[in-house]
Design a protein around this motif. Structure first.
Motif, short mmCIF file in Angstrom:
data_model
loop_
_atom_site.label_atom_id
_atom_site.label_comp_id
_atom_site.label_asym_id
_atom_site.label_seq_id
_atom_site.Cartn_x
_atom_site.Cartn_y
_atom_site.Cartn_z
N PRO A 89 0.83 -1.20 0.00
CA PRO A 89 0.00 0.00 0.00
C PRO A 89 0.87 1.25 0.00
O PRO A 89 1.90 1.31 0.67
CB PRO A 89 -0.80 -0.13 1.29
N ASP A 145 -3.21 4.58 0.39
CA ASP A 145 -3.84 3.27 0.57
C ASP A 145 -4.20 2.60 -0.76
O ASP A 145 -5.09 1.75 -0.82
CB ASP A 145 -5.08 3.36 1.46
N GLU A 184 -2.66 0.26 -4.02
CA GLU A 184 -1.60 -0.72 -4.18
C GLU A 184 -0.54 -0.25 -5.18
O GLU A 184 -0.87 0.27 -6.26
CB GLU A 184 -2.18 -2.07 -4.64
#
Length: 386
Positions: free
Chosen positions: A286, A290, A292
């Motif tokens: 992350p 937040d 990926e």
């Protein structure tokens, strides 16, 4: 199998392919087998081919990286001393199969009499006492080229028409139909069966499915249903009855809404001259929002800072060109990447160790003095390789 078949293997005895497929398989069928120590193969892969040539072996299996290692290490002078014309079954399994690596091997040993129709892709796992499916004999490795974007965003393995150059395609290996007595279903996240060419989790049921993991009732319940179905944890699809493996569910990365497989990033890294097969590990972490972010950790023997920077730039350019994403690159010394007892990369452990190194660096070098966008996108710790 014929009366004159002879096996050859470098696989460790504790590996399911080495134990069940070779050791027990040869005991059960009373076939001769020549063994090469695994360490010897890793140091000098051509010894595998030399042993097969000397004893006229007809059957041998290897994970894909074994073929790649041989193709990379063989010199023209080596193949002149080999005769691989007796090799009629060149099995491939145990991990994702890249068609390009098989082509590279076939070209490298063609002058030694190797026939690429000997390639035999297969699918299996220890939980099934090994084999689940085999491609047909004497057909070679066949591929299914699908629309990469449709697969990544919609989970549909839509075949790309032959000759179409406008659609970006990705090739997957045909691992054949399930063996007699096996039932195979592709299911969605809710456990509902999916039609052909829809990607989902592979579930199996058959006589050789395990009864459970030894001493681990909880783990057994997670993958085995009351009516005998095994959730393999593999992702794939079926087309014309054959099964195609696209990856492992636990390894799936979702980057900017796109499903991505770590093997694809790792394969790009392994195409660089400084990187050896299995010397790259990809996963996601992350970021500060937040979301990926893809990470690629690459083992590299190079120590020149300028060359390391160039390698990082090449990797980032290749990944962005192929997938349209940004990727954090970390170059590390040899023997840094963790592996399982069977020699496979452990991406979960690699991810954990990467985060630990990153946390340590943050403590040693406060990031507050660095612009936010550089913190997120700067390649991580190229100095780790020096």
């Amino acid at each position: 199998m014929t009366a004159v078949d002879r096996f050859c293997s470098w696989l460790p005895y504790y590996h399911d392919m080495g134990l069940v497929g070779i050791v027990l398989g040869c005991v059960a069928t009373q076939r001769s087998v020549d063994y090469l120590p695994t360490r010897d193969f890793a140091m000098r892969p051509r010894l595998w081919l030399k042993l097969m040539s000397m004893n006229r072996s007809t059957i041998s299996f290897s994970p894909p990286f074994g073929y790649t290692l041989c193709a990379r290490r063989l010199r023209p002078a080596d193949t002149q001393e080999l005769d691989l014309s007796a090799w009629r079954v060149a099995g491939i399994g145990a991990e994702m199969i890249h068609p390009e690596s098989l082509q590279e091997f076939a070209i490298a040993v063609a002058s030694a009499g190797f026939d690429d129709r000997a390639f035999l892709p297969c699918y299996g796992m220890a939980e099934c006492s090994l084999a689940v499916s085999f491609a047909p004999l004497e057909r070679g490795a066949r591929t299914d080229v699908v629309d990469m974007d449709r697969l990544a965003f919609d989970g549909e393995a839509l075949a790309v028409p032959a000759g179409n150059t406008t659609i970006k395609g990705k090739a997957f290996i045909d691992c054949g139909r399930p063996l007699p007595g096996y039932e195979l279903e592709i299911r969605d996240d809710l456990g509902q069966p999916l039609p052909e060419r829809r990607c989902g989790r592979i579930h199996l049921r058959g006589a050789s499915i395990m009864s459970g993991y030894f001493g681990n009732v909880e783990a057994s319940r997670e993958v085995l249903s009351a009516d005998g179905w095994l959730d393999t944890g593999d992702i794939g699809y079926q087309a014309d009855g054959s099964v195609y493996i696209t990856g492992r569910a636990k390894d799936l990365m979702i980057i900017m809404g796109r499903n991505m497989w770590p093997q694809d990033l790792e394969y790009l890294a392994e195409q660089q001259p400084e990187v050896r097969p299995t010397d790259a590990s990809a996963f996601s972490i992350p970021d500060e929002d937040d979301e990926e972010t893809a990470v690629l950790v690459v083992q590299c023997r190079e120590s020149d800072p300028h060359k390391l920077t160039k390698l990082t730039e090449r990797l980032q350019q290749a990944i962005h060109s192929e997938f349209g994403i940004h990727c954090l690159i970390e170059l590390v010394p040899p023997h840094t990447l963790p592996r399982t007892s069977s020699g496979k990369l452990s991406r979960s452990t690699a991810r954990k160790e990467f985060l630990e190194r990153r946390s340590l660096e943050a403590q040693q070098e406060p990031r507050s003095s660095m612009p936010t966008d550089v913190q997120r996108h700067q390649p991580v710790a190229e100095r780790a390789a020096s």
